[in-house]
Scaffold this active site. Structure first.
Site, PDB file in Angstrom:
ATOM      1  N   ASP A 121       8.632  13.912   9.741  1.00 59.74           N
ATOM      2  CA  ASP A 121       9.699  14.794  10.244  1.00 59.74           C
ATOM      3  C   ASP A 121       9.796  16.051   9.380  1.00 59.74           C
ATOM      4  O   ASP A 121      10.593  16.945   9.663  1.00 59.74           O
ATOM      5  CB  ASP A 121      11.036  14.052  10.369  1.00 59.74           C
ATOM      6  CG  ASP A 121      11.531  13.477   9.058  1.00 59.74           C
ATOM      7  OD1 ASP A 121      10.842  13.621   8.033  1.00 59.74           O
ATOM      8  OD2 ASP A 121      12.632  12.876   9.053  1.00 59.74           O
ATOM      9  N   SER A 122       8.920  16.137   8.370  1.00 61.46           N
ATOM     10  CA  SER A 122       8.745  17.401   7.638  1.00 61.46           C
ATOM     11  C   SER A 122       8.334  18.506   8.615  1.00 61.46           C
ATOM     12  O   SER A 122       8.414  19.686   8.283  1.00 61.46           O
ATOM     13  CB  SER A 122       7.688  17.244   6.539  1.00 61.46           C
ATOM     14  OG  SER A 122       6.498  16.669   7.053  1.00 61.46           O
TER      15      SER A 122
ATOM     16  N   ASP B 196       7.304   9.383  11.769  1.00 56.35           N
ATOM     17  CA  ASP B 196       8.684   9.185  11.322  1.00 56.35           C
ATOM     18  C   ASP B 196       9.622   8.990  12.490  1.00 56.35           C
ATOM     19  O   ASP B 196       9.550   9.723  13.493  1.00 56.35           O
ATOM     20  CB  ASP B 196       9.174  10.437  10.570  1.00 56.35           C
ATOM     21  CG  ASP B 196       8.867  10.383   9.092  1.00 56.35           C
ATOM     22  OD1 ASP B 196       8.842   9.271   8.518  1.00 56.35           O
ATOM     23  OD2 ASP B 196       8.663  11.460   8.506  1.00 56.35           O
TER      24      ASP B 196
ATOM     25  N   LYS C  90       7.843   4.958  10.638  1.00 56.05           N
ATOM     26  CA  LYS C  90       8.436   4.982   9.288  1.00 56.05           C
ATOM     27  C   LYS C  90       9.915   5.321   9.409  1.00 56.05           C
ATOM     28  O   LYS C  90      10.293   6.165  10.222  1.00 56.05           O
ATOM     29  CB  LYS C  90       7.699   6.013   8.425  1.00 56.05           C
ATOM     30  CG  LYS C  90       8.325   6.215   7.037  1.00 56.05           C
ATOM     31  CD  LYS C  90       7.382   6.907   6.069  1.00 56.05           C
ATOM     32  CE  LYS C  90       7.425   8.405   6.125  1.00 56.05           C
ATOM     33  NZ  LYS C  90       8.723   9.018   5.826  1.00 56.05           N
TER      34      LYS C  90
ATOM     35  N   GLU D 283       9.028   8.152  -2.645  1.00 60.99           N
ATOM     36  CA  GLU D 283       9.034   9.612  -2.829  1.00 60.99           C
ATOM     37  C   GLU D 283       9.848  10.003  -4.058  1.00 60.99           C
ATOM     38  O   GLU D 283      11.007   9.579  -4.216  1.00 60.99           O
ATOM     39  CB  GLU D 283       9.619  10.292  -1.574  1.00 60.99           C
ATOM     40  CG  GLU D 283       9.682  11.811  -1.706  1.00 60.99           C
ATOM     41  CD  GLU D 283       9.916  12.534  -0.379  1.00 60.99           C
ATOM     42  OE1 GLU D 283       9.959  11.889   0.687  1.00 60.99           O
ATOM     43  OE2 GLU D 283      10.041  13.773  -0.435  1.00 60.99           O
TER      44      GLU D 283
ATOM     45  N   GLU E   3      13.607   5.844   6.852  1.00 60.56           N
ATOM     46  CA  GLU E   3      14.083   6.047   5.487  1.00 60.56           C
ATOM     47  C   GLU E   3      15.204   5.079   5.120  1.00 60.56           C
ATOM     48  O   GLU E   3      16.100   4.824   5.933  1.00 60.56           O
ATOM     49  CB  GLU E   3      14.593   7.488   5.324  1.00 60.56           C
ATOM     50  CG  GLU E   3      13.497   8.532   5.445  1.00 60.56           C
ATOM     51  CD  GLU E   3      13.979   9.944   5.134  1.00 60.56           C
ATOM     52  OE1 GLU E   3      15.101  10.128   4.629  1.00 60.56           O
ATOM     53  OE2 GLU E   3      13.199  10.884   5.412  1.00 60.56           O
TER      54      GLU E   3
END
Ligand code: KIV
Length: 271
Positions: free
Chosen positions: A54-55, A93, A122, A189, A124
């Site tokens: 999602d960057s 993501d 993925k 991270e 978070e």
């Protein structure tokens, strides 16, 4: 070898292949990817995994954070990446607020798998209940601990996590819980290298670091950071692989080799 023969025998890596790489001590290389052309290049070089992060909200869309990336954005870019992939394992993501309940997580993960063509999603944070639910539905999940960019408005800045003993202990406990819930991979991270080394040694699943030192089972970087074409400041843990490279392909190759040979990240790119 005839390219047509190569195409017919190359198979996408599986989560079992990645687990086997950890077992035999082979480092796993990963880059983010958002489109078909870069996907084809990264795949051709032999990078093991591509993350449709999602960057993309920042490096593709130009936002200040990852939060504006939507599930439709993620599905679109994931499909673009999948269309050109031959061998690399693909993860995408689940974006901000797309996994607030198990049902929402499953619906959105299904879009990424059925339309986007990914092999794993993925998410978070220590969302153990959601991970367990997805895994029960047959959806492979990658956890993500340490710095959580989707929580930037709570964190205030993109800073190293787990420096205090209590915070480090919480990250270790969360990592074990995610593994027990069935996560097949873990991204760590921006955590101290010693903490990432400990977690990588304790877990059976592969741990992929970004700003987490050289002793993780693999490494991931945001593609545009390592090519030094990002619009913001390059993070301290990233390296400009274009500096000594004659082409983008050569830069990606240099990154892949540096990860495989444990030459990246060095102390300068670790905390
Ligand atoms: O969105 C992303 O690119 C990521 C990596 C930074 C791990 O999650």
């Amino acid at each position: 070898m005839n390219p047509a023969t190569y195409d017919s025998i190359v198979k996408p890596l599986t989560v079992n292949d990645l687990a086997a790489m950890k077992l035999r001590g082979e480092k796993i290389s990963c880059l983010t990817a958002y489109d078909a052309s870069f996907s084809a290049l990264i795949d051709k070089v032999g990078v093991d995994m591509m993350l449709v992060g999602d960057s993309l909200g920042m490096v593709i869309q130009g936002h200040d954070t990852t939060l504006p990336a939507t599930i439709n954005d993620m599905v679109y870019h994931t499909r673009c990446v999948s269309n050109a992939r031959r061998r690399a394992f693909i993860i995408a993501d689940l974006p901000f607020m797309s996994y607030t309940t198990p049902a929402a997580a499953a619906k959105n993960a299904a879009k990424l798998m059925q339309i986007g063509g990914v092999q794993m999603v993925k998410l978070e944070g220590p969302r153990v209940e959601i991970v367990s639910f997805l895994v029960d539905q047959g959806i492979p999940v990658c956890g993500h601990l340490g710095l959580l960019p989707q929580c930037i408005n709570q964190l205030g800045s993109y800073k190293v996590q787990g420096k205090e003993p209590a915070d480090a202990a919480k990250i270790i406990a969360d990592a074990h819980q995610l593994q027990q819930a069935g996560a097949g991979l873990l991204v760590l991270e921006c955590v101290p290298a010693v903490l990432a080394r400990e977690i990588s040694a304790q877990l059976g699943i592969p741990v992929i670091g970004i700003g987490a030192g050289v002793d993780c089972d693999g490494q991931v970087l945001v593609l545009y950071d390592m090519l030094d074409i990002g619009i913001g400041k390059r993070p301290r843990f990233s390296r400009n692989f274009m500096q000594d490279a004659a082409s983008i392909e050569a830069a990606i190759h240099a990154y892949h080799q540096a990860v495989k040979q444990s030459q990246f990240p060095s102390a300068e790119h670790s905390f």
